[in-house]
Structure formats: structure tokens, C-alpha cells
Write an enzyme that holds these catalytic residues in place. Structure first.
Site, PDB file in Angstrom:
ATOM      1  N   ASP A   9       0.885  -1.161   0.000  1.00  0.00           N
ATOM      2  CA  ASP A   9       0.000   0.000   0.000  1.00  0.00           C
ATOM      3  C   ASP A   9       0.932   1.222   0.000  1.00  0.00           C
ATOM      4  O   ASP A   9       2.117   1.110   0.347  1.00  0.00           O
ATOM      5  CB  ASP A   9      -0.866  -0.044   1.260  1.00  0.00           C
ATOM      6  N   ASP A  11      -0.098   5.117   0.874  1.00  0.00           N
ATOM      7  CA  ASP A  11      -0.325   6.108   1.944  1.00  0.00           C
ATOM      8  C   ASP A  11      -0.252   5.442   3.321  1.00  0.00           C
ATOM      9  O   ASP A  11      -1.050   4.552   3.626  1.00  0.00           O
ATOM     10  CB  ASP A  11      -1.721   6.739   1.792  1.00  0.00           C
TER      11      ASP A  11
HETATM   12  C1  BG6 Z   1      -5.832   5.666   0.296  1.00  0.00           C
HETATM   13  C2  BG6 Z   1      -5.965   6.390   1.602  1.00  0.00           C
HETATM   14  O1  BG6 Z   1      -4.505   5.269   0.100  1.00  0.00           O
HETATM   15  O2  BG6 Z   1      -6.243   6.497  -0.792  1.00  0.00           O
HETATM   16  C3  BG6 Z   1      -7.408   6.879   1.766  1.00  0.00           C
HETATM   17  O3  BG6 Z   1      -5.630   5.529   2.663  1.00  0.00           O
HETATM   18  C4  BG6 Z   1      -7.774   7.759   0.578  1.00  0.00           C
HETATM   19  O4  BG6 Z   1      -7.525   7.586   2.974  1.00  0.00           O
HETATM   20  C5  BG6 Z   1      -7.595   6.969  -0.709  1.00  0.00           C
HETATM   21  O5  BG6 Z   1      -9.140   8.170   0.701  1.00  0.00           O
HETATM   22  C6  BG6 Z   1      -7.894   7.789  -1.962  1.00  0.00           C
HETATM   23  O6  BG6 Z   1      -6.906   8.788  -2.111  1.00  0.00           O
HETATM   24  P1  BG6 Z   1      -6.921   9.929  -3.205  1.00  0.00           P
HETATM   25  O7  BG6 Z   1      -5.488  10.432  -3.226  1.00  0.00           O
HETATM   26  O8  BG6 Z   1      -7.337   9.321  -4.508  1.00  0.00           O
HETATM   27  O9  BG6 Z   1      -7.893  10.955  -2.745  1.00  0.00           O
HETATM   28 MG    MG Z   2      -2.648   3.105   3.628  1.00  0.00          MG
END
Ligand code: BG6
Ligand code: MG
Length: 213
Positions: A9, A11
Site C-alpha cells: 500500500d 499512503d
Molecule cells: C488511500 C488512503 O490510500 O487512498 C485513503 O488511505 C484515501 O484515505 C484513498 O481516501 C484515496 O486517495 P486519493 O489520493 O485518490 O484521494
Molecule cells: Mg494506507
């Protein structure tokens, strides 16, 4: 090696962008009058899509919003979040993450990203990892978000490996559930380490070196 590939993963695992998500959603929440958006709420947003994350906040809001308004709110949050991402550079890649990735690659493991984020490729570029991974599957390439296993199954397919030969590394409950549903073993960090069913509980990213030995 116990696994031929590791699917990470992004984030909250490769980088600390989970903190930026929290701050950006907090600002958006304040904009619509939700003053009690907490870290615990932010934990519920881990791993899930942008629109599903918005719903976590809207549950705390007294008024209702049309689909058009919801898209506008999600876009507003994304603008705030992107301005934070724009400040990132290679310095935001921790030494521990970068050296662990290099050791794993040196041992012959294939390395991939399986992220719900539509900003994943931009973040990888900011970190200097734009061309590092053998496969990158992000929020633009899937039709069902975590806890559906689609993102990880697609990454395994791109690597040409069955799920049982890949380890998924996650910080989110939704991500651990997605991995297990797809037939992967899962290593959990932070919130991910607390989840029922998590195969390996990590206290740091570098702990991976002992697991995939
Ligand atoms: C995930 C995060 O990696 O990405 C979530 O953990 C987030 O919290 C999701 O909502 C979508 O992210 P983005 O950058 O497309 O808004
Ligand atoms: Mg994550």
C-alpha cells in the site's frame, strides 16, 4: 525467499501521506461545519476511496448534499491535499523504507504498489520512486475499492504471480481485509497490525526483512 513479490500500500506504508489526508479532510470538515472530525474518524478513512472517505465526514454533518455537491467537496479536499503533496520531495522517503526496499530487491523480490489513491503516481514521482516499482496499480485502474481485493489481484496479475506467492503490506483495516479476501498473506503496520486475521504484525517497516527472509 518465502514470497516472490511484495505488494505495498502507499499512503501510510511507503510514506506518511496519511497525515496529509487527515489534515486536508479536517479542513474540509470545518468548511461544512463539522468541528469534531477526529484521528479516529481519519483511521476509518484509511484505505478506502476518496468518495467513501467523504461519507465518513458527511455522517457527522447535519445537512445533506446532492451527488454534484459531494463531487465538488471531494475535489475541494483533493486541491488542499495536492497542495500538500506538492511540497514533498525525495527527502520525504525515510531511510528505513528506502534501504528496506533496496535489500528486498537485492534478494530478488518483485516489488509493486497496490493503492486506492488516484494521486499514487504523482506521489511516487515526488518521492523519486517514479520508475522504481515493477508494477503500480492505483485508484484510477480499479472499479471496486478496498476491502475488495481487485487492486491487489491486478497487481499480482501484472507481476505474473498467484496471490499465494505475494505478500501484501498494509496500514488499513480495509486493506488487510482486501488482501485476505484475495488469497494473499498480509503484513500489517499501525492500524493494520491490530486487525483480526493479519498474518504478520509489524512494528516497523524494516521488520519485513525478517518475514520475507
Ligand atoms: C488511500 C488512503 O490510500 O487512498 C485513503 O488511505 C484515501 O484515505 C484513498 O481516501 C484515496 O486517495 P486519493 O489520493 O485518490 O484521494
Ligand atoms: Mg494506507
Amino acid at each position: 525467499m518465502k514470497f516472490k513479490a511484495i505488494i505495498f500500500d502507499l499512503d501510510g506504508v511507503i510514506c506518511a501521506t496519511d497525515e496529509y489526508h487527515y489534515r486536508a479532510w479536517k479542513q474540509l470538515a470545518a468548511f461544512i461545519g463539522v468541528s469534531d472530525f477526529t484521528r479516529a474518524d481519519s483511521d476509518l478513512q484509511r484505505g478506502i476511496s476518496r468518495m467513501d472517505s467523504l461519507e465518513v465526514i458527511l455522517r457527522k454533518c447535519k445537512r445533506t448534499f446532492s451527488d454534484e455537491e459531494k463531487f465538488a467537496l471531494a475535489e475541494q479536499k483533493n486541491q488542499i491535499y495536492r497542495s500538500m503533496l506538492a511540497t514533498m520531495s525525495e527527502r520525504d522517503l525515510s531511510k528505513s523504507v528506502s534501504s528496506t526496499l533496496c535489500v528486498l530487491r537485492g534478494r530478488g523480490a518483485k516489488l509493486a504498489i497496490g493503492s486506492s489513491s488516484k494521486n499514487a503516481k504523482y506521489i511516487l514521482e515526488r518521492l523519486g520512486l517514479g520508475a522504481f516499482f515493477d508494477a503500480v496499480v492505483d485508484g484510477n485502474m480499479i472499479s471496486r475499492g478496498k476491502p475488495d481485493p481487485e487492486v491487489f489481484l491486478k497487481a499480482a496479475e501484472l507481476l505474473g504471480l498467484p496471490p499465494r506467492e505475494c505478500l501484501v503490506v498494509e496500514d488499513a483495516a480495509a486493506g488487510i481485509r482486501a488482501a485476505l479476501a484475495g488469497g494473499f498473506q498480509a503484513a500489517g503496520l499501525g492500524e493494520g497490525a491490530k486487525c483480526e486475521g493479519t498474518t504478520y504484525r509489524l512494528s516497523s517497516f524494516a521488520d519485513l526483512l525478517a518475514i520475507v527472509n
